[in-house]
Design a protein around this motif. Structure first.
Motif, PDB file in Angstrom:
ATOM      1  N   UNK A   6     -11.208   1.057   4.379  1.00 47.45           N
ATOM      2  CA  UNK A   6     -11.074   1.049   3.027  1.00 47.45           C
ATOM      3  C   UNK A   6      -9.838   2.024   2.469  1.00 47.45           C
ATOM      4  N   UNK A   7      -9.303   1.477   1.217  1.00 51.59           N
ATOM      5  CA  UNK A   7      -7.991   2.050   0.741  1.00 51.59           C
ATOM      6  C   UNK A   7      -8.284   3.776   0.439  1.00 51.59           C
ATOM      7  N   UNK A 255       1.745  -6.452   7.871  1.00 51.11           N
ATOM      8  CA  UNK A 255       2.273  -4.828   8.196  1.00 51.11           C
ATOM      9  C   UNK A 255       2.050  -4.097   7.233  1.00 51.11           C
ATOM     10  N   UNK A 256       0.991  -2.942   7.052  1.00 47.96           N
ATOM     11  CA  UNK A 256       1.310  -1.895   6.054  1.00 47.96           C
ATOM     12  C   UNK A 256       2.282  -0.910   6.365  1.00 47.96           C
ATOM     13  N   UNK A 312      -3.979   0.774   9.476  1.00 43.18           N
ATOM     14  CA  UNK A 312      -5.108   0.871   8.971  1.00 43.18           C
ATOM     15  C   UNK A 312      -4.975   0.718   7.474  1.00 43.18           C
ATOM     16  N   UNK A 313      -3.685   0.824   7.044  1.00 39.14           N
ATOM     17  CA  UNK A 313      -3.429   0.726   5.597  1.00 39.14           C
ATOM     18  C   UNK A 313      -3.794   2.098   4.788  1.00 39.14           C
ATOM     19  N   UNK A 349       3.288   5.206  -0.579  1.00 41.05           N
ATOM     20  CA  UNK A 349       2.785   3.906  -1.197  1.00 41.05           C
ATOM     21  C   UNK A 349       2.857   2.856  -0.119  1.00 41.05           C
ATOM     22  N   UNK A 350       2.085   1.734  -0.060  1.00 36.59           N
ATOM     23  CA  UNK A 350       1.870   0.870   0.969  1.00 36.59           C
ATOM     24  C   UNK A 350       2.797  -0.301   0.385  1.00 36.59           C
ATOM     25  N   UNK A 351       3.587  -0.900   1.415  1.00 38.86           N
ATOM     26  CA  UNK A 351       3.810  -2.118   1.034  1.00 38.86           C
ATOM     27  C   UNK A 351       3.323  -3.327   2.162  1.00 38.86           C
TER      28      UNK A 351
END
Length: 438
Positions: A6-7, A255-256, A312-313, A349-351
Motif C-alpha cells: 500500500x502507498x 518501475x517505481x 514496492x513503491x 516522490x515516486x515516478x
C-alpha cells in the motif's frame, strides 16, 4: 486477490505543508454499490472522476484514495506542466515527427484543461506561464542542448538559446554555461493544485480519503475491500500508476523510481537582491540525471536530484537522510552567494517509469480500465489521459484517444534479482556521468 503493498509516502513533503490546508474527506465505512469506482486521487484519477461525472450526470462516481489528496506522488513532483515532447532515446530528442506532433497536442490539451479548471474554480496554486530553462554546465550537457534545438527546429517550436554571460540575468546563479529556454511550460505548486482540484469535483463524485484497498475480487462486478468495509463497482478505473501492478495488472512492467527534493525557507529581501535574476523560474538539467532547480513565487529555492528504485513503491527514510546531503552540495555550487539559506523540507516522490517510456491506456480486463504510467509527466499527461479515458468510456473517439489506444504500453522488465541489480546500476552510473550537473 490481496493487495500486498500500500502507498506509504513520507510526511515531510514541502509542497504539501506549504499549500492551503483542507479538511480531508472521511474514509469509507460500511458497504456500498456504485457504477463507477476509481482508485487513486492524483491528477489522473481526479480528471477521470470529473469527466465521468460530466459524461454520466445521473451516475454516482466513487473516487478512492489510499492516503490524503496532495500527499501522494501528484503533490510531490517539481511542478512542471510540460508542453514539449522529449524523447531521450532519439538523437534530436524529438524522434518520429508525427508521434512528436501528437504528443505535443496531448500535452497542450492537458495544459489547457488545467488552466480552465484553475481559472473556473479560483485554485490558488501559483500557476505561472514561466516557460522552462534546460540548463547545462558540462560539455556533454551542452551537446544535448544543441541536439534538442535541432529537434525543436524540426517540430517548428520556439526557443531561445542563452549563453553563459546572459544567464545570471535570468537565474541569478553563474553556475551554468548554457541554457535552452522554451516558453510553453507552466509552473505550479503541485500539492496546492491537486488539493484544489479535489475540492472542486462535481456533486456526483464522492471522494473517500485514507481508504487503502487491501483486497480485490474481480468478476462481473468488482468488489474493493478495505479494513472498514467494501465497495461493489460495476466498472473500475485504476489511476494509481505503479500500484496497478499490485492490483494484478501490468505485472513487472512499471518501475517505481523515487526522486528527491528539498525546498528552502523563504529568502529575505537582502537575499533576493544578492541572488538577482527573475522572481520565479524553473530549470531542468540537460542531463536527465542532473539537478532540477526552481525559484518559487513565494521566494524559495527548490533542489531536486538523486534517485532510488523502490520496487514496492513505498518511501524509505534512509534515502531522505542520504540525499539531503547531496541537495546541500548542489545548492552550494549553484548559490554560493546564499550560504545562510537552509532547507525547510526534504521529501521523496515516486515516478511510474517504463523502460520503453510508454504508459497504458484502455481496458485491462472485463469492466476494468486504466490510465497508468506517466513516465515523469504526471501533471499534464496524467490529467489529459484521465479525461480522455472517461471520454472513451462515454463512447467518444478522436485523434488523441486513438493515439493512446494504439500505444504498445509498458514493456516487460527482466525478473528479479536481475531487475533491481540492473536498475540500481543504471541509476548510480547515470548520476555519476551527470558530473557537475548532478
Amino acid at each position: 486477490m490481496k493487495v500486498h503493498f500500500l502507498p506509504a509516502d513520507d510526511s515531510t513533503c514541502g509542497w504539501y505543508h506549504l499549500s492551503p490546508a483542507r479538511t480531508p474527506k472521511p474514509a469509507h465505512r460500511g458497504h456500498r454499490d456504485a457504477r463507477w469506482a476509481i482508485i487513486g486521487a492524483g491528477f489522473t484519477g481526479l480528471a477521470a472522476a470529473r469527466q465521468l461525472a460530466l459524461n454520466f450526470p445521473d451516475d454516482e462516481i466513487v473516487l478512492v484514495e489510499a492516503q490524503e489528496v496532495g500527499l501522494g506522488p501528484s503533490g510531490r513532483n517539481a511542478g512542471f506542466a510540460i508542453d514539449l515532447p522529449h524523447d531521450i532515446g532519439a538523437d534530436d530528442y524529438i524522434g518520429d515527427i508525427e508521434t512528436a506532433k501528437t504528443t505535443l497536442k496531448l500535452n497542450l490539451a492537458g495544459q489547457d484543461y488545467l488552466r480552465q479548471l484553475v481559472k473556473a474554480h479560483g485554485i490558488n496554486c501559483h500557476m505561472e506561464a514561466s516557460g522552462k530553462y534546460q540548463a547545462a554546465v558540462e560539455p556533454r550537457g551542452m551537446a544535448v542542448l544543441d541536439a534538442y534545438r535541432r529537434g525543436l527546429d524540426k517540430l517548428n517550436q520556439p526557443y531561445e538559446m542563452i549563453d553563459e554571460a546572459e544567464l545570471p540575468q535570468h537565474l541569478g546563479t553563474h553556475f551554468y554555461k548554457k541554457a535552452l529556454f522554451t516558453p510553453g511550460a507552466i509552473l505550479v505548486q503541485p500539492s496546492a493544485l491537486v488539493k484544489g482540484l479535489a475540492e472542486a469535483l462535481p456533486d456526483n463524485v464522492t471522494l473517500y480519503e485514507w481508504t487503502p484497498i487491501t483486497q480485490v475480487e474481480y468478476g462481473c462486478h468488482t468488489r474493493l475491500i478495505h479494513s472498514s468495509g467494501s465497495i461493489n463497482a460495476a466498472n473500475v478505473i485504476l489511476a494509481n500508476n505503479s500500484f496497478g501492478m499490485h492490483f494484478g495488472f501490468l505485472k513487472g512492467r512499471m518501475l517505481p523510481i523515487f526522486t528527491y527534493a528539498s525546498i528552502t525557507r523563504p529568502l529575505s529581501l537582502d537575499e533576493q537582491i544578492q541572488l538577482g535574476g527573475k522572481p520565479h523560474w524553473g530549470a531542468i538539467p540537460a542531463d536527465p540525471f542532473g539537478t532540477t532547480v526552481r525559484r518559487t513565487p513565494d521566494n524559495r529555492l527548490l533542489i531536486r536530484n538523486s534517485f532510488s528504485f523502490n520496487p514496492d513503491g513505498r518511501s524509505n527514510q534512509k534515502y531522505l537522510e542520504r540525499f539531503v546531503r547531496r541537495h546541500k552540495a548542489s545548492f552550494a555550487l549553484r548559490f554560493p552567494m546564499l550560504p545562510q539559506v537552509t532547507f525547510e523540507y526534504t521529501w521523496g516522490g515516486a515516478l511510474a517509469m517504463a523502460r520503453n517510456h510508454s504508459g497504458f491506456f484502455g481496458q485491462l480486463a472485463p469492466n476494468v480500465y486504466g490510465a497508468l504510467g506517466c513516465n515523469g509527466l504526471g501533471v499534464t499527461r496524467g490529467t489529459i489521459t484521465g479525461k480522455l479515458l472517461a471520454d472513451w468510456l462515454h463512447g467518444e473517439r478522436n485523434e488523441l484517444i486513438d493515439f493512446l489506444l494504439a500505444s504498445p504500453g509498458p514493456n516487460v522488465n527482466p525478473p528479479q534479482p536481475f531487475l533491481s541489480a540492473g536498475v540500481n546500476f543504471n541509476l548510480l552510473w547515470g548520476q555519476y556521468r551527470a558530473g557537475r550537473e548532478s
